[in-house]
Design an enzyme around this catalytic site. Structure first.
Site, short mmCIF file in Angstrom:
data_model
loop_
_atom_site.label_atom_id
_atom_site.label_comp_id
_atom_site.label_asym_id
_atom_site.label_seq_id
_atom_site.Cartn_x
_atom_site.Cartn_y
_atom_site.Cartn_z
CE1 TYR A 144 0.53 -1.57 4.32
CE2 TYR A 144 0.42 0.79 4.68
CZ TYR A 144 0.75 -0.47 5.13
OH TYR A 144 1.29 -0.64 6.38
CG MET A 146 2.74 5.32 3.92
SD MET A 146 2.92 4.73 5.64
CE MET A 146 2.49 6.17 6.59
O1 76R Z 1 14.78 1.09 8.92
C1 76R Z 1 14.73 0.60 10.07
O2 76R Z 1 14.54 -0.59 10.34
C2 76R Z 1 14.85 1.57 11.19
C3 76R Z 1 13.55 1.88 11.82
C4 76R Z 1 12.45 2.23 10.83
C5 76R Z 1 12.35 3.38 10.03
C6 76R Z 1 13.32 4.56 9.91
C7 76R Z 1 11.30 1.41 10.56
C8 76R Z 1 11.08 0.19 11.13
N1 76R Z 1 10.49 2.06 9.67
C9 76R Z 1 11.11 3.25 9.30
C10 76R Z 1 10.63 4.19 8.39
MN1 76R Z 1 8.64 1.50 9.07
N2 76R Z 1 6.84 0.85 8.42
C11 76R Z 1 5.89 1.64 7.81
C12 76R Z 1 4.66 0.92 7.76
O3 76R Z 1 0.79 0.98 8.25
C13 76R Z 1 1.43 1.85 8.86
O4 76R Z 1 0.98 2.39 9.90
C14 76R Z 1 2.77 2.32 8.37
C15 76R Z 1 3.35 1.47 7.25
C16 76R Z 1 4.89 -0.34 8.29
C17 76R Z 1 3.89 -1.46 8.44
C18 76R Z 1 6.26 -0.36 8.71
C19 76R Z 1 6.89 -1.46 9.31
N3 76R Z 1 8.41 3.21 8.02
C20 76R Z 1 9.38 4.15 7.81
C21 76R Z 1 8.86 5.16 6.92
C22 76R Z 1 9.59 6.41 6.42
C23 76R Z 1 9.27 7.50 7.40
C24 76R Z 1 9.95 8.80 7.17
O5 76R Z 1 11.05 8.85 6.64
O6 76R Z 1 9.33 9.82 7.60
C25 76R Z 1 7.55 4.81 6.63
C26 76R Z 1 6.58 5.53 5.72
C27 76R Z 1 7.30 3.58 7.32
C28 76R Z 1 6.08 2.92 7.31
N4 76R Z 1 8.94 -0.29 10.06
C29 76R Z 1 10.04 -0.67 10.80
C30 76R Z 1 8.12 -1.41 9.93
C31 76R Z 1 8.76 -2.52 10.60
C32 76R Z 1 8.19 -3.94 10.63
C33 76R Z 1 9.95 -2.05 11.14
C34 76R Z 1 10.97 -2.83 11.97
C35 76R Z 1 12.09 -3.31 11.09
C36 76R Z 1 13.08 -4.10 11.87
O7 76R Z 1 13.67 -3.57 12.83
O8 76R Z 1 13.26 -5.28 11.49
#
Ligand code: 76R
Length: 248
Positions: A144, A146
């Site tokens: 999806y 966002m």
């Molecule tokens: O990259 C990393 O693992 C460091 C922590 C991290 C960042 C910087 C991280 C971890 N995310 C990051 C950035 Mn994420 N993520 C989403 C969604 O449905 C929703 O509510 C949001 C959709 C999911 C499901 C998800 C999962 N993440 C981001 C960004 C960029 C933000 C910005 O730059 O402003 C978005 C849009 C986003 C959205 N995120 C994680 C996950 C998961 C499962 C992790 C843990 C990864 C791990 O440690 O193995």
């Protein structure tokens, strides 16, 4: 002006969603179907060879529900290669039996919110590997697009860096709770497509998508700032299941 997050950018991404023109497919002769299926399997084999050479990657899933029938997620070094892929598919004997439903262009992205100070992320092999990943062949995909909100009251882009870091830490901690169950690829699409990020999740147990996305809804980053597009969920396609999808 707030400080922009630094991003590390990896391979370019094309999510290409197609539906099968079942009327045309069902009206085709067995030999037309054979040649279309073989053409399709040959394209997939070519893309798999690129993946083996670590020059790109492919996720291929059937879509559950009526939004599309197939989702391709292609990763490549350049946008030119992604363009060549979609055109090769359009020219193929199988492509003629499909309709374009949706596409999404982005680039694999890691941001510096969680990175420890003083470390050059490009010297960390795990980080480099995440920028050019071989996509998992999990049973299920969830994709999806966002945005992060830019309303007067809730404007992500006007929050100070420190505040965004704190919020992202909480987001990351929830995500980590799903380690081993869900693998996520975040791809940035500002300037490329209609939303700001593509979120692609992979899991063997599809229920983990619901649990993760639901849990994140209560976290401030998503609860307050998240805006979401259409969700697509699908099942892994292999050579065998492609044939089954088309031939029954
Ligand atoms: O990259 C990393 O693992 C460091 C922590 C991290 C960042 C910087 C991280 C971890 N995310 C990051 C950035 Mn994420 N993520 C989403 C969604 O449905 C929703 O509510 C949001 C959709 C999911 C499901 C998800 C999962 N993440 C981001 C960004 C960029 C933000 C910005 O730059 O402003 C978005 C849009 C986003 C959205 N995120 C994680 C996950 C998961 C499962 C992790 C843990 C990864 C791990 O440690 O193995």
């Amino acid at each position: 002006m707030s400080e922009a997050a630094q991003t590390l950018d990896g391979w370019y991404v094309l999510h290409d969603l197609r539906s099968i023109d079942w009327e045309a497919w069902n009206a085709a002769t067995p030999s037309e179907k054979d040649s279309a299926l073989n053409d399709f399997l040959k394209l997939v084999a070519d893309w798999e060879a690129v993946e083996t050479r670590k020059e790109g990657s492919l996720a291929l899933y059937s879509v559950v529900g009526q939004k599309a029938d197939i989702i391709f997620m292609h990763l490549r070094e350049t946008l030119e290669e992604l363009n060549a892929i979609e055109n090769a598919f359009n020219r193929s004997a199988f492509g003629r039996f499909t309709r374009k439903e949706y596409s999404y262009v982005s680039v694999v992205e890691l941001s510096n919110y969680m990175s420890p100070p003083g470390v050059d992320p490009l010297q960390v092999p795990e980080i480099v590997a995440r920028l050019k990943p071989t996509l998992p062949k999990s049973n299920h995909i969830c994709f999806y697009p966002m945005n992060k909100k830019r309303d007067l009251q809730d404007n992500w882009y006007m929050l100070p860096m420190e505040e965004r870091k704190t919020l992202m830490r909480s987001h990351g901690m929830i995500g980590r709770g799903y380690a081993g169950k869900v693998k996520q690829v975040i791809s940035g699409s500002v300037g490329f497509d209609d939303w700001e990020w593509g979120v692609t999740l992979f899991a063997d147990d599809a229920l983990q998508f619901k649990k993760l996305v639901y849990e994140m809804r209560f976290d401030e980053v998503s609860a307050r700032y998240g805006e979401f597009g259409t969700f697509y969920v699908g099942n892994l396609l292999t050579g065998e299941s492609i044939s089954r999808l088309l031939q029954g």
